[in-house]
Design an enzyme around this catalytic site. Structure first.
Site, PDB file in Angstrom:
ATOM      1  N   GLN A 128      28.960  36.745  40.113  1.00  0.00           N
ATOM      2  CA  GLN A 128      30.403  36.999  40.218  1.00  0.00           C
ATOM      3  C   GLN A 128      31.233  35.861  40.790  1.00  0.00           C
ATOM      4  O   GLN A 128      32.455  35.956  40.835  1.00  0.00           O
ATOM      5  CB  GLN A 128      30.637  38.248  41.076  1.00  0.00           C
ATOM      6  CG  GLN A 128      29.992  39.472  40.491  1.00  0.00           C
ATOM      7  CD  GLN A 128      30.463  40.742  41.161  1.00  0.00           C
ATOM      8  OE1 GLN A 128      31.582  40.832  41.628  1.00  0.00           O
ATOM      9  NE2 GLN A 128      29.607  41.721  41.215  1.00  0.00           N
ATOM     10  N   SER A 164      31.763  45.775  41.568  1.00  0.00           N
ATOM     11  CA  SER A 164      31.708  45.684  43.018  1.00  0.00           C
ATOM     12  C   SER A 164      31.181  44.301  43.386  1.00  0.00           C
ATOM     13  O   SER A 164      30.235  43.805  42.768  1.00  0.00           O
ATOM     14  CB  SER A 164      30.766  46.767  43.552  1.00  0.00           C
ATOM     15  OG  SER A 164      30.128  46.319  44.717  1.00  0.00           O
ATOM     16  N   LYS A 165      31.811  43.710  44.397  1.00  0.00           N
ATOM     17  CA  LYS A 165      31.384  42.357  44.772  1.00  0.00           C
ATOM     18  C   LYS A 165      29.931  42.346  45.237  1.00  0.00           C
ATOM     19  O   LYS A 165      29.283  41.320  45.275  1.00  0.00           O
ATOM     20  CB  LYS A 165      32.292  41.796  45.870  1.00  0.00           C
ATOM     21  CG  LYS A 165      33.626  41.340  45.300  1.00  0.00           C
ATOM     22  CD  LYS A 165      34.418  40.481  46.240  1.00  0.00           C
ATOM     23  CE  LYS A 165      35.776  40.208  45.602  1.00  0.00           C
ATOM     24  NZ  LYS A 165      36.786  39.727  46.508  1.00  0.00           N
ATOM     25  N   ARG A 166      29.447  43.527  45.606  1.00  0.00           N
ATOM     26  CA  ARG A 166      28.072  43.595  46.095  1.00  0.00           C
ATOM     27  C   ARG A 166      27.050  43.815  44.973  1.00  0.00           C
ATOM     28  O   ARG A 166      25.865  43.757  45.198  1.00  0.00           O
ATOM     29  CB  ARG A 166      27.945  44.712  47.130  1.00  0.00           C
ATOM     30  CG  ARG A 166      28.439  44.279  48.502  1.00  0.00           C
ATOM     31  CD  ARG A 166      28.464  45.436  49.456  1.00  0.00           C
ATOM     32  NE  ARG A 166      29.537  46.362  49.116  1.00  0.00           N
ATOM     33  CZ  ARG A 166      30.808  46.216  49.483  1.00  0.00           C
ATOM     34  NH1 ARG A 166      31.153  45.190  50.224  1.00  0.00           N
ATOM     35  NH2 ARG A 166      31.740  47.085  49.136  1.00  0.00           N
ATOM     36  N   ASP A 167      27.566  44.047  43.753  1.00  0.00           N
ATOM     37  CA  ASP A 167      26.651  44.279  42.638  1.00  0.00           C
ATOM     38  C   ASP A 167      25.972  42.958  42.269  1.00  0.00           C
ATOM     39  O   ASP A 167      26.582  42.063  41.702  1.00  0.00           O
ATOM     40  CB  ASP A 167      27.458  44.824  41.440  1.00  0.00           C
ATOM     41  CG  ASP A 167      26.580  45.078  40.228  1.00  0.00           C
ATOM     42  OD1 ASP A 167      25.394  44.709  40.266  1.00  0.00           O
ATOM     43  OD2 ASP A 167      27.092  45.648  39.248  1.00  0.00           O
TER      44      ASP A 167
END
Ligand code: GLU
Length: 486
Positions: free
Chosen positions: A260, A252-255
């Site tokens: 990333q 997830s891009k929010r992880d």
């Protein structure tokens, strides 16, 4: 076949490792086949476009070593390569579909569509556009226009199945019902939707292969219907599997536990060649055991049938190891240029800071780090004027012979002319003779006094790097501050 591949980012954020991997696979495929690699900017989602994002994408791709033969910022015969500069082109093709009744204007408002969706959900029927505007008469159209409604243009989806042979997944077939009914190809702001722009562009730019992320599989049937409506031959598609986090779930891009974005790796001091190598192996393997491969080797061995169907784990430990390897391989001289920005704030204006100093500093640490941003912490003892001894060092300094030892050291150091590795050897020897202390009892307190630690690079090289003045000053300060003479 004329092999032409493109990477088509939407400039809505930063270059993500997933996007960079897609770009890289397209690049490697094109270069392996002696074909052309193209960069196209898909900026049709104008509300989400971010200022300067396209420039940033381009800069980060270039930094990674991914260059394009044709496309945005470089030009070419099939331009413009930015979607919003191609509006006239799309218009021409939309008109063709409208004229043939293969597309139509839809005046439904967002509220009406929402209502329709809710009713479908409540009644358990398939959620899709009902087609209420698909057969409007001229009068009905005019009436809507008179109400001030701005239409979208929808593509009339035929009722047959479409299929394609995916390079990674084999044959994939889709019922026409899977595309959610007649879909929008031009939004109410007059700008084409992604599926339409992408299809027209891929066709006009003569793209032979489309390699993109698995999340685009559901777009492919829509695009195939458009190819079919125009009577165009579609390209060959390959949908690459997701990148998975360490927990095995889609990244997830929010992880925030995984870095990333390419920009972040760049700032942390990862080397582009290492990232290039690492990303190439994210879902593809060259077959053999070798993991360290140059760009040229990767291009030569990039056979697409070795792209994996299953998700690729993002192993940041492996990436760090790989970067460490590339750092070791670089010469200290070349690497020192990259090290300098990380220590600039410490060394700026210091009289001891020279090119030679920087190279020696780099060579002391380059084998011990995984990325360049670790340099200031690991090399801090050489960057600051004074060091405070850590606990271990303090206990070594508390031994009874240390006060005399440091005094002898300072006296001997003052008279050294050649502050060189050989000079240091002679200095240590002279201190040993004059103080009658040797071995651990000599080296440990000296190291503790000069560097503040009992561990670190070779003592003689450390003394040379610190320079006569700083060495004497540190010995004096240690003597004054940390040693209690009884
Ligand atoms: N603009 C799309 C994206 O950023 C590209 C899709 C495609 O490659 O067709 O995901």
């Amino acid at each position: 076949m004329n092999v032409r591949l493109r990477y088509a980012p939407s400039p809505t954020g930063h270059l993500h490792i997933g996007g960079a991997r897609t770009a890289l696979f397209n690049y490697l495929f094109a270069k392996h086949a002696g074909g052309t690699f193209i960069l196209r900017i898909e900026d049709t989602d104008i509300e989400r476009n971010v200022d300067r994002a396209a420039e940033e994408f381009a800069a980060n791709l270039r930094w990674l070593g991914i260059s394009w033969d044709e496309g945005a910022f470089v030009g070419g015969d099939y331009g413009p390569y930015v979607c919003t500069k191609r509006l006239d082109i799309y218009k021409e093709y939309v008109e063709k579909l409208l004229a043939q009744g293969l597309a139509y204007r839809c005046y439904c408002s967002a509220e009406e569509l929402q209502q329709e969706r809710e009713t479908q959900l409540q009644t358990g029927s398939m959620v899709q556009y009902s087609g209420s505007c698909s057969h409007l008469t001229e009068e009905q159209r005019r009436a809507f226009e008179d109400e001030g409604r701005t239409p979208v243009i929808r593509f009339r989806v035929p009722s047959h199945t479409v299929s394609f042979n995916d390079m990674i997944r084999g044959t994939l077939s889709f019922e026409s019902s899977s595309v959610g009914g007649d879909f929008v190809i031009v939004k109410s702001n007059g700008i084409p939707a992604y599926n339409f722009a992408c299809t027209v562009d891929d066709h006009l730019m003569q793209i032979s292969h489309v390699i993109r992320g698995e999340e685009h599989i559901s777009n492919t049937p829509r695009q195939l219907y458009i190819y079919e409506a125009f009577g165009w031959e579609p390209p060959i598609f390959g949908h690459v599997s997701l990148i998975l986090g360490e927990d095995g779930k889609k990244l997830s891009k929010r992880d925030e536990s995984i870095v990333q974005f390419i920009e972040q790796y760049r700032e942390m001091g990862y080397l582009p060649d290492a990232l290039f190598n690492f990303l190439a192996l994210l879902g593809w393997s060259p077959g053999g055991k070798e993991e360290i491969l140059t760009k040229q080797q990767l291009i030569e061995s990039f056979e697409f049938d070795r792209v994996s169907k299953s998700g690729a784990f993002f192993d940041s430990v492996r990436l760090a190891w790989m970067n460490g390897h590339y750092l070791k391989e670089m010469s200290a001289e070349d690497l020192s240029v990259l090290v300098e920005p990380y220590i600039r704030s410490y060394v700026e204006g210091k009289e001891w800071f020279t090119k030679e100093w920087l190279i020696e500093f780099t060579s002391l640490f380059k084998d011990k780090i995984t990325c360049l941003s670790e340099i200031p912490a690991i090399g801090l003892m050489f960057l600051v004027d004074q060091v405070a001894p850590d606990e271990e060092a303090k206990s070594s300094l508390s031994l009874p012979h240390v006060a005399d030892l440091l005094q002898v050291f300072i006296e001997q150091a003052r008279v050294v002319d050649e502050w060189t590795p050989d000079g240091m050897k002679a200095l240590v020897k002279a201190v040993q003779t004059a103080s009658n202390v040797k071995g651990k009892d000599l080296f440990m307190p000296l190291r503790a006094a000069i560097t503040g630690q009992l561990h670190g690079p070779d003592l003689n090289r450390s003394l040379v790097l610190l320079g006569k003045e700083r060495v004497i000053k540190r010995a004096q300060t240690t003597l004054a501050q940390f040693i209690h003479i009884e």
